[in-house]
Design an enzyme around this catalytic site. Structure first.
Site, PDB file in Angstrom:
ATOM      1  N   ARG A  17     -62.010 -25.539 -34.955  1.00 44.47           N
ATOM      2  CA  ARG A  17     -61.315 -24.313 -35.363  1.00 44.47           C
ATOM      3  C   ARG A  17     -61.669 -23.187 -34.406  1.00 44.47           C
ATOM      4  O   ARG A  17     -62.782 -23.114 -33.895  1.00 44.47           O
ATOM      5  CB  ARG A  17     -61.709 -23.902 -36.789  1.00 44.47           C
ATOM      6  CG  ARG A  17     -61.345 -24.906 -37.862  1.00 44.47           C
ATOM      7  CD  ARG A  17     -61.766 -24.391 -39.242  1.00 44.47           C
ATOM      8  NE  ARG A  17     -61.590 -25.371 -40.286  1.00 44.47           N
ATOM      9  CZ  ARG A  17     -60.463 -25.579 -40.946  1.00 44.47           C
ATOM     10  NH1 ARG A  17     -59.406 -24.838 -40.663  1.00 44.47           N
ATOM     11  NH2 ARG A  17     -60.387 -26.498 -41.887  1.00 44.47           N
ATOM     12  N   GLY A  18     -60.722 -22.320 -34.185  1.00 48.22           N
ATOM     13  CA  GLY A  18     -60.941 -21.138 -33.369  1.00 48.22           C
ATOM     14  C   GLY A  18     -60.171 -19.971 -33.945  1.00 48.22           C
ATOM     15  O   GLY A  18     -59.391 -20.131 -34.896  1.00 48.22           O
ATOM     16  N   ALA A  20     -57.776 -18.493 -32.643  1.00 47.84           N
ATOM     17  CA  ALA A  20     -56.339 -18.604 -32.362  1.00 47.84           C
ATOM     18  C   ALA A  20     -55.661 -19.655 -33.226  1.00 47.84           C
ATOM     19  O   ALA A  20     -54.455 -19.629 -33.402  1.00 47.84           O
ATOM     20  CB  ALA A  20     -56.115 -18.925 -30.885  1.00 47.84           C
ATOM     21  N   GLY A  21     -56.423 -20.584 -33.747  1.00 47.75           N
ATOM     22  CA  GLY A  21     -55.815 -21.633 -34.557  1.00 47.75           C
ATOM     23  C   GLY A  21     -56.753 -22.812 -34.740  1.00 47.75           C
ATOM     24  O   GLY A  21     -57.967 -22.699 -34.553  1.00 47.75           O
ATOM     25  N   THR A  22     -56.177 -23.941 -35.097  1.00 43.28           N
ATOM     26  CA  THR A  22     -56.941 -25.149 -35.423  1.00 43.28           C
ATOM     27  C   THR A  22     -56.469 -26.307 -34.555  1.00 43.28           C
ATOM     28  O   THR A  22     -55.270 -26.484 -34.344  1.00 43.28           O
ATOM     29  CB  THR A  22     -56.750 -25.524 -36.909  1.00 43.28           C
ATOM     30  OG1 THR A  22     -57.104 -24.399 -37.713  1.00 43.28           O
ATOM     31  CG2 THR A  22     -57.612 -26.706 -37.286  1.00 43.28           C
ATOM     32  N   VAL A  23     -57.428 -27.068 -34.024  1.00 43.31           N
ATOM     33  CA  VAL A  23     -57.094 -28.237 -33.205  1.00 43.31           C
ATOM     34  C   VAL A  23     -57.209 -29.495 -34.061  1.00 43.31           C
ATOM     35  O   VAL A  23     -58.233 -29.727 -34.708  1.00 43.31           O
ATOM     36  CB  VAL A  23     -58.030 -28.348 -31.985  1.00 43.31           C
ATOM     37  CG1 VAL A  23     -57.682 -29.578 -31.154  1.00 43.31           C
ATOM     38  CG2 VAL A  23     -57.940 -27.089 -31.129  1.00 43.31           C
ATOM     39  N   ASP A 130     -58.848 -16.873 -19.622  1.00 46.30           N
ATOM     40  CA  ASP A 130     -59.891 -17.048 -20.633  1.00 46.30           C
ATOM     41  C   ASP A 130     -60.785 -18.229 -20.260  1.00 46.30           C
ATOM     42  O   ASP A 130     -61.057 -19.105 -21.070  1.00 46.30           O
ATOM     43  CB  ASP A 130     -59.272 -17.256 -22.018  1.00 46.30           C
ATOM     44  CG  ASP A 130     -60.265 -16.959 -23.135  1.00 46.30           C
ATOM     45  OD1 ASP A 130     -61.222 -16.199 -22.905  1.00 46.30           O
ATOM     46  OD2 ASP A 130     -60.092 -17.496 -24.241  1.00 46.30           O
TER      47      ASP A 130
END
Length: 434
Positions: A17-18, A20-23, A130
């Site tokens: 999870r980050g 920006a969203g979820t992998v 980034d």
């Protein structure tokens, strides 16, 4: 629990999870994939969705052995997702957290791989913006390279660009926000917000200039410094202080590495973007240096000390055992926000004003300290100095009291009628008189 992503993909398991969203670990028509599902609030931003679709061809066209390729982009209802190649391994941050710092040969081999990836991206007109250990994946199934390093792949191309929508900044003029390395040729207002991670931000971004290819070189050189030292050169403390250091302070040499490697790092950490190497040049120079690094152990330096409460505000007291220790690391850009577990920070803050960046004469970044010691001038060093001073004063007082006590006993036990010896020294009798 499995969920459908568009009509072609199924997500089975969360990999990470980050902010920006979820992998997710997913399955597509051609086999396993990684699916980065962006946050719902991003998916509901129609302006961002349009930007997402416009970037489709650029992102899908970026193919390189050291780039985690984007297979597809999915826009379906509330789902906004990047479908990427699945890398069997871990990210560089996880390895760094486990090992603290890497041997120079392995660190340089990994960074050379990432530089190759950036060279391909910059040639295609894409700035990553980034670059950080969280966005470097290590392929554990690939052949081992110099220093036993696994092949490194750069991921999350385009994510910062997608989130850096016109609504979030007033203009970017090129780079990630403006459509490429050189921009679109239009005169645009300078950005009013910063997108990225504080420890790795190039000074020109902090000053509000558009991000060009050189910002990735600066970030990658910062990553190399971190792999060697175990901490970033300008990190630590409040995000505003981190941003100011990028603009006003000079990087401190790392002891124990060849001068050729250090000069290369200094060039890529230059304040002026034009002074930095291109990605292809950086990769070639790093690989040329690999023979000098064979067998070198990790550097024996420790992270500079940073305490949340500054003992200089209370010089007569040593810090309490319960005082929180502020560790180096990526910090939230937005005051009051929490940094997620893997520090995947695609957040923003306003560009600091000139008065906030003013730090007087060009200073020096935090100094690495020898292993087991505290950096001179650091909070812990000052606290140690206070404690040592107190111990010395206490020992002096004890010795003085003992001397006065012995002198008094000698005076009380001596014979006033007995003249002093010729040398002027008083002697006590061996046995007390009755």
């Amino acid at each position: 629990m499995a969920r459908k992503i568009g009509s072609r993909y199924t997500a089975h398991q969360i990999l990470g999870r980050g902010s920006a969203g979820t992998v997710w670990l997913g399955e597509g028509p051609d086999g396993p994939v990684a699916v980065k599902l962006l946050r719902e609030d991003l998916a509901s931003d129609q302006e961002l969705v349009g930007r997402f679709v416009q970037e489709r061809s650029a992102l899908l066209g970026l193919e390189h052995p050291h780039v985690v390729s984007v297979r597809d982009l999915v826009v379906d209802g509330n789902d906004l997702a990047l479908v990427m190649a699945l890398v069997r391994g871990t990210d560089l941050r996880t390895r760094l957290d486990r090992e603290r710092r890497l041997a120079p040969e392995a660190a340089v081999a990994i960074v050379a791989d990432v530089a190759d990836a950036l060279a391909a991206a910059h040639a295609a007109g894409v700035v990553h913006r980034d670059v950080k250990p969280e966005n470097v994946l290590l392929d554990m199934q690939g052949p081992l390279g110099p220093g036993g390093a696994h092949p490194a792949l750069l991921t999350d191309f385009g994510v910062a660009k997608l989130i850096d929508s016109p609504r979030r900044t007033s203009g970017t003029g090129g780079g990630v926000g403006g459509g490429g390395v050189g921009g679109g040729g239009r005169a645009m207002a300078p950005p009013t917000r910063i997108i990225g991670t504080p420890d790795y931000l190039a000074p020109e971004i902090v000053e509000g200039l558009p991000p060009r290819a050189a910002v990735d070189i600066y970030a990658l050189a910062t990553v190399l410094y971190e792999l060697l030292a175990g901490f970033t050169p300008f990190g630590g403390g409040h995000p505003g202080a981190v941003l100011r250091r990028h603009v006003t302070e000079t990087v401190v040499p790392l002891p124990g590495i060849p001068d050729e490697l250090w000069q290369l790092m200094v060039q890529c950490l230059a304040k002026a973007p034009a002074s930095r190497l291109r990605a292809s040049e950086l990769s070639a120079r790093l690989r040329d240096l690999l023979p000098l690094l064979v067998g070198m152990p990790p550097l024996d330096v420790d992270e500079p000390d940073d305490l949340e409460p500054d003992p200089s505000d209370r010089p007569e007291e040593a810090p309490a055992a319960t005082d929180p220790v502020r560790r180096r690391g990526v910090v939230p850009l937005v005051p009051g926000s929490a940094t997620d577990s893997n520090r995947d920070t695609h957040t923003s803050m306003r560009v600091p004003g000139p008065d906030e960046l003013a730090g007087g004469a060009l200073g020096t970044a935090r100094v690495p300290r020898p292993s087991g010691g505290h950096r001179p001038g650091s909070a812990r060093h000052r606290a140690d100095t206070v404690r040592k001073r107190r111990l010395m004063l206490s020992a002096s007082a004890v010795l003085l009291a003992a001397a006065l006590g012995v002198g008094g006993w000698l005076a009380a036990s001596g014979d006033p009628a007995t003249p002093p010896p010729p040398d002027g020294k008083h002697t006590a009798p061996l046995t007390p008189r009755p």
